[in-house]
Write an enzyme that holds these catalytic residues in place. Sequence first.
Site, PDB file in Angstrom:
ATOM      1  N   HIS A 162      -8.930   9.350   5.181  1.00  0.00           N
ATOM      2  CA  HIS A 162     -10.023   8.532   4.635  1.00  0.00           C
ATOM      3  C   HIS A 162     -11.311   9.333   4.613  1.00  0.00           C
ATOM      4  O   HIS A 162     -11.878   9.638   5.671  1.00  0.00           O
ATOM      5  CB  HIS A 162     -10.210   7.262   5.463  1.00  0.00           C
ATOM      6  CG  HIS A 162     -11.179   6.291   4.864  1.00  0.00           C
ATOM      7  ND1 HIS A 162     -10.948   5.674   3.657  1.00  0.00           N
ATOM      8  CD2 HIS A 162     -12.382   5.824   5.296  1.00  0.00           C
ATOM      9  CE1 HIS A 162     -11.960   4.863   3.379  1.00  0.00           C
ATOM     10  NE2 HIS A 162     -12.859   4.950   4.347  1.00  0.00           N
ATOM     11  N   HIS A 211     -15.142   9.843   2.308  1.00  0.00           N
ATOM     12  CA  HIS A 211     -16.118   9.736   1.229  1.00  0.00           C
ATOM     13  C   HIS A 211     -16.891  11.059   1.265  1.00  0.00           C
ATOM     14  O   HIS A 211     -17.878  11.193   1.991  1.00  0.00           O
ATOM     15  CB  HIS A 211     -17.079   8.570   1.445  1.00  0.00           C
ATOM     16  CG  HIS A 211     -16.419   7.274   1.799  1.00  0.00           C
ATOM     17  ND1 HIS A 211     -15.533   6.643   0.960  1.00  0.00           N
ATOM     18  CD2 HIS A 211     -16.526   6.476   2.894  1.00  0.00           C
ATOM     19  CE1 HIS A 211     -15.125   5.509   1.526  1.00  0.00           C
ATOM     20  NE2 HIS A 211     -15.709   5.393   2.700  1.00  0.00           N
ATOM     21  N   TYR A 230     -15.509   6.200  -4.741  1.00  0.00           N
ATOM     22  CA  TYR A 230     -16.129   5.075  -5.439  1.00  0.00           C
ATOM     23  C   TYR A 230     -17.387   5.436  -6.205  1.00  0.00           C
ATOM     24  O   TYR A 230     -18.003   4.569  -6.817  1.00  0.00           O
ATOM     25  CB  TYR A 230     -16.389   3.897  -4.497  1.00  0.00           C
ATOM     26  CG  TYR A 230     -17.226   4.144  -3.267  1.00  0.00           C
ATOM     27  CD1 TYR A 230     -18.617   4.167  -3.330  1.00  0.00           C
ATOM     28  CD2 TYR A 230     -16.622   4.293  -2.036  1.00  0.00           C
ATOM     29  CE1 TYR A 230     -19.383   4.358  -2.186  1.00  0.00           C
ATOM     30  CE2 TYR A 230     -17.384   4.475  -0.889  1.00  0.00           C
ATOM     31  CZ  TYR A 230     -18.761   4.509  -0.972  1.00  0.00           C
ATOM     32  OH  TYR A 230     -19.511   4.686   0.164  1.00  0.00           O
ATOM     33  N   ARG A 277     -14.353  -8.209   0.260  1.00  0.00           N
ATOM     34  CA  ARG A 277     -15.692  -8.647  -0.144  1.00  0.00           C
ATOM     35  C   ARG A 277     -16.132  -8.039  -1.474  1.00  0.00           C
ATOM     36  O   ARG A 277     -16.988  -8.600  -2.145  1.00  0.00           O
ATOM     37  CB  ARG A 277     -16.715  -8.338   0.952  1.00  0.00           C
ATOM     38  CG  ARG A 277     -16.838  -6.881   1.312  1.00  0.00           C
ATOM     39  CD  ARG A 277     -17.826  -6.675   2.486  1.00  0.00           C
ATOM     40  NE  ARG A 277     -17.671  -5.370   3.110  1.00  0.00           N
ATOM     41  CZ  ARG A 277     -18.212  -4.257   2.667  1.00  0.00           C
ATOM     42  NH1 ARG A 277     -18.957  -4.269   1.579  1.00  0.00           N
ATOM     43  NH2 ARG A 277     -18.018  -3.114   3.313  1.00  0.00           N
ATOM     44  N   HIS A 337     -10.519  -1.064   2.695  1.00  0.00           N
ATOM     45  CA  HIS A 337     -11.302  -1.342   3.894  1.00  0.00           C
ATOM     46  C   HIS A 337     -11.002  -2.767   4.349  1.00  0.00           C
ATOM     47  O   HIS A 337     -10.990  -3.691   3.544  1.00  0.00           O
ATOM     48  CB  HIS A 337     -12.804  -1.270   3.596  1.00  0.00           C
ATOM     49  CG  HIS A 337     -13.327   0.107   3.341  1.00  0.00           C
ATOM     50  ND1 HIS A 337     -14.129   0.419   2.271  1.00  0.00           N
ATOM     51  CD2 HIS A 337     -13.210   1.257   4.040  1.00  0.00           C
ATOM     52  CE1 HIS A 337     -14.477   1.692   2.308  1.00  0.00           C
ATOM     53  NE2 HIS A 337     -13.925   2.223   3.372  1.00  0.00           N
ATOM     54  N   HIS A 339      -9.879   1.009   9.012  1.00  0.00           N
ATOM     55  CA  HIS A 339     -10.644   0.465  10.138  1.00  0.00           C
ATOM     56  C   HIS A 339      -9.873  -0.653  10.845  1.00  0.00           C
ATOM     57  O   HIS A 339      -9.486  -0.472  11.994  1.00  0.00           O
ATOM     58  CB  HIS A 339     -12.038  -0.013   9.723  1.00  0.00           C
ATOM     59  CG  HIS A 339     -12.858   1.029   9.034  1.00  0.00           C
ATOM     60  ND1 HIS A 339     -13.101   2.275   9.585  1.00  0.00           N
ATOM     61  CD2 HIS A 339     -13.494   1.025   7.829  1.00  0.00           C
ATOM     62  CE1 HIS A 339     -13.846   2.982   8.756  1.00  0.00           C
ATOM     63  NE2 HIS A 339     -14.088   2.256   7.684  1.00  0.00           N
ATOM     64  N   ASP A 364     -14.024   9.661   7.170  1.00  0.00           N
ATOM     65  CA  ASP A 364     -14.844   8.614   6.579  1.00  0.00           C
ATOM     66  C   ASP A 364     -16.182   9.138   6.070  1.00  0.00           C
ATOM     67  O   ASP A 364     -16.263   9.788   5.042  1.00  0.00           O
ATOM     68  CB  ASP A 364     -15.011   7.481   7.584  1.00  0.00           C
ATOM     69  CG  ASP A 364     -15.533   6.190   6.965  1.00  0.00           C
ATOM     70  OD1 ASP A 364     -15.897   6.199   5.782  1.00  0.00           O
ATOM     71  OD2 ASP A 364     -15.579   5.171   7.668  1.00  0.00           O
TER      72      ASP A 364
END
Length: 452
Positions: free
Chosen positions: A53, A55, A118, A208, A230, A267, A318
């Site tokens: 994971h 970013h 993203y 979400r 996530h 997570h 992350d």
Amino acid sequence: MIFARQAKLSTGWASNVRLDVLDGRIIELAIDQHPQQGDDAVDTLLPALANLHSHSFQRAMAGMTEYRMAGKDSFWTWRDLMYRFTEHLTPENIEAIAAFVFLEMQEAGYASVGEFHYLHHQPGGTPYDNLAELSARIAAAAAKTGIGLTHLPVLYTYGGAGHVPLETGQGRFGNRVDRFNELVAQAKVAVAHLPADCRVGIAPHSLRATSPDDLREVLNAHRSGPVHIHIAEQPKEVADIEGWLGARPVDWLLANANVTPEWCLIHATHMTEGETRKMAKSGAVAGLCPVTEANLGDGPFNGPAYLKAGGAFGIGSDSNVLISLTEELRMLEYSQRLRDVARNVMVVGEGSVGDTLYTGAAKGGAQALGRGNGEILVGGWADLVAIDSAAPSLCALRQDQLLDGLAFASKDDVVTDVWSAGRHAVQSGRHVQRDEIVSAYRSAMRSLMASL
């Protein structure tokens, strides 16, 4: 050929091991051998971990968010700062940062990465002429470094639970399902020139940031391959999802989606005992990012109950605030010790904690990225890391203590060599393209800092 004085094979430790690699896979393995002229000779060979994971762009802001503002800092205040930072990133910046991050990962001992990607559009949200422009930049960084890439384009449609519109800072992320499906198709084209171990999966960002209908639609459109999401990272997220959907995030997902071993739940920090057991039984991988989870104040994972239920796990970096394989492993265990006021927590029954952490993360990470078994065996990808057991931090340890020493007593500088599907990118502790990649990163950072 690769010769190792000792190696941790799928069957256990072995001495004087020779491996033959063809097209990225191990085609022959023999023990009790002698090194031959031309062999890549190393001391101790292990299956290399996957960094499941990442970013990558967030590496560029490491150290910029550690100043306490008025009030209580949290994940949500950090996120606001991150959004403002992304507005200044160019495609060239993103490629240079990703290449540097991938280099750091390889030098730390990782052979592959799951890039949870993203950043899709221009600042403000207008798509590039090539919808997958920034996926192509990630692919270029992977090609330059030789890391094994599982590319995970992210579906990010809403700014919060209950179809809340995207915020201003989220414009670069946003896609409806139809445009997201086109983006995934174009991302597959963008990575087509990479080696055969490259994978493209999907990543619904979170419950979400999507909706039940959108999640169902995107899963129907992509019926195979890795799925990362996530889940339950923050108490506020859990409360928001429960208030909207009537169930806690992990419970809702397991009840409403076909969660299989191809899934990775990132997570999964705030779970009940029941959720923990059910997630373990699903076969999905828990994607744990202990350094980032500590940095953001997320809280510790429910490790003992999850392991007892047979759950699979892997580790990732992350936010990339610090890229260190050894730090991730020990932070995972130490977070459990601090919560439970106990020692040697992440193991079922008796046994080596370091072995449990390392071999568990190797298997779970490979599973999550679609890279096979995470073991050294014939037919598997040659994702390999060599460490120096004569290093001062390891030299006093028996063979059966080496993984404990790696997890708790070493830094990443014990890594001497890394192969990603046979690509020998790290040699003598140094990436073969280090000078060029670091120079490009520094240039990109100068340009980026001038724009802030």
